[in-house]
Enzyme design. Sequence first.
Site, mmCIF file in Angstrom:
data_model
loop_
_atom_site.group_PDB
_atom_site.id
_atom_site.type_symbol
_atom_site.label_atom_id
_atom_site.label_comp_id
_atom_site.label_asym_id
_atom_site.label_seq_id
_atom_site.Cartn_x
_atom_site.Cartn_y
_atom_site.Cartn_z
ATOM 1 C CD GLU A 129 -2.966 -1.038 2.325
ATOM 2 O OE1 GLU A 129 -4.158 -1.191 2.038
ATOM 3 O OE2 GLU A 129 -2.572 -0.860 3.491
ATOM 4 C CB CYS A 156 3.361 7.448 3.086
ATOM 5 S SG CYS A 156 4.022 6.242 4.243
ATOM 6 C CB CYS A 164 8.118 -5.232 7.990
ATOM 7 S SG CYS A 164 9.440 -4.352 8.864
ATOM 8 C CB CYS A 210 7.769 -2.474 15.686
ATOM 9 S SG CYS A 210 9.382 -1.937 15.104
ATOM 10 C CB CYS A 222 4.204 -1.773 13.575
ATOM 11 S SG CYS A 222 4.106 -1.334 11.836
ATOM 12 C CB SER A 269 11.167 6.534 8.532
ATOM 13 O OG SER A 269 10.984 6.178 9.888
ATOM 14 C CG ASN A 287 -2.678 6.119 13.715
ATOM 15 O OD1 ASN A 287 -3.447 7.033 13.924
ATOM 16 N ND2 ASN A 287 -1.485 6.295 13.155
ATOM 17 C CB CYS A 301 1.922 6.070 11.334
ATOM 18 S SG CYS A 301 2.217 7.736 10.808
HETATM 19 N N1 SAH Z 1 10.455 0.577 9.240
HETATM 20 C C1 SAH Z 1 10.666 2.004 9.180
HETATM 21 C C2 SAH Z 1 9.660 2.670 8.289
HETATM 22 C C3 SAH Z 1 8.247 2.665 8.825
HETATM 23 S S1 SAH Z 1 7.810 4.297 9.186
HETATM 24 C C4 SAH Z 1 10.700 2.568 10.564
HETATM 25 O O1 SAH Z 1 10.484 1.825 11.508
HETATM 26 O O2 SAH Z 1 10.999 3.743 10.728
HETATM 27 C C5 SAH Z 1 6.321 4.093 10.038
HETATM 28 C C6 SAH Z 1 6.354 4.805 11.367
HETATM 29 O O3 SAH Z 1 5.084 4.624 12.037
HETATM 30 C C7 SAH Z 1 7.398 4.223 12.281
HETATM 31 O O4 SAH Z 1 7.932 5.235 13.088
HETATM 32 C C8 SAH Z 1 6.558 3.270 13.104
HETATM 33 O O5 SAH Z 1 7.184 2.926 14.300
HETATM 34 C C9 SAH Z 1 5.298 4.060 13.304
HETATM 35 N N2 SAH Z 1 4.142 3.244 13.648
HETATM 36 C C10 SAH Z 1 3.988 1.918 13.535
HETATM 37 N N3 SAH Z 1 2.771 1.530 13.934
HETATM 38 C C11 SAH Z 1 2.129 2.663 14.308
HETATM 39 C C12 SAH Z 1 0.818 2.924 14.784
HETATM 40 N N4 SAH Z 1 -0.063 1.954 14.921
HETATM 41 N N5 SAH Z 1 0.487 4.197 15.049
HETATM 42 C C13 SAH Z 1 1.374 5.194 14.857
HETATM 43 N N6 SAH Z 1 2.614 5.010 14.382
HETATM 44 C C14 SAH Z 1 2.994 3.748 14.119
#
Ligand code: SAH
Length: 336
Positions: A89, A102, A109, A113, A116, A188, A287, A328
Amino acid sequence: MKNLISLNMEQLEDYFLKLGEKKYKATQIFEWLYIHKEKDIDHFTNLKKDLRDTLKKDFNLDFIKIKRKEEGPLVKKYLFELKDGNYVEAVLMEHDYGKSVCVSSEVGCNMGCKFCESGRLKKVRGLEAYEMVEQILLIEEDIKDKINNVVVMGIGEPFDNYDNVINFIKIINHPKGLGIGSRHITVSTCGLVPKILEFSNLPLQVNLAISLHAPNDVIRSQIMPINKVYNISQLMGSLRKYILKTNRRVTIEYVMLKEVNDSLECAHELANLLKGMNVYVNLIPYNETNNLDFKKSERIKEFKEELSKQKINVTVRKEFGDSISAACGQLRSKEV
Ligand code: SAH
């Protein structure tokens, strides 16, 4: 066979030189692809037929497809189907300063985390450069407008697909490519230290954002497994080197998770960690997703004030796309 769009200008120039052709042919290819938006090599009429045939033998010009599009206020989410049947997406956001996309960098992935959604599917593969470039090309075609800003913050860990991501950046940044200024491109990472160091040597003024999300190793290791490989002190060390080398300000992303990392002590600790560094903190409202237990923090304001008091530059990320699961951490490599 490689897709023609996966080649950056230098690679195309090398290709033509090896064929015994002039290197300006590479510029002509870029013009066909990115100015005229031509999708058929046979229509590259300023190249002789022989050369077009050689190109067709060496490269394809396949496109990924928009499988579905969802719209919310100032945001559109695109589901793309890749040639091998995988999905990713991308999200288009309308800011007052322009249009921002984005993009995803991997199918799934491996970073795991805990908060996420995108990481619930393990990495299937990294995207090739053309699959990232085409996310932007297809969105531009759909909205009949230019994209001014790109963030590599969709599905995937860009530094786990480093070479393809760098290639992608070179292509969209090139004036004859998509012409997106390097200061309008942000990558990022969750903190792959050796790649941060490698990135600092890149002669491109692209922005770097770090998903830090915790002020100490105890909390960070609980929510981000990568911290057990590269801890905060190693991460900060690599950022200091990056900043020294590039003189660029780094964005520190900090997702606000209720009762996990949102206490005032955390704010304090974070301020101490970042004191004196050329960084600014971007607080991300969490989120929530149906599949994960984390909750949105209600203490963003106090947290922000505490950081400001400690003289740390801090902003709160504007919320986009939650209504269509385009925010995000909500993107998925799945059709449904
Ligand atoms: N893998 C890279 C790129 C992803 S960027 C990274 O980790 O930086 C996406 C961003 O959104 C990251 O900072 C991630 O930690 C954050 N993120 C992940 N799940 C989220 C959520 N449910 N709500 C808000 N931010 C979130």
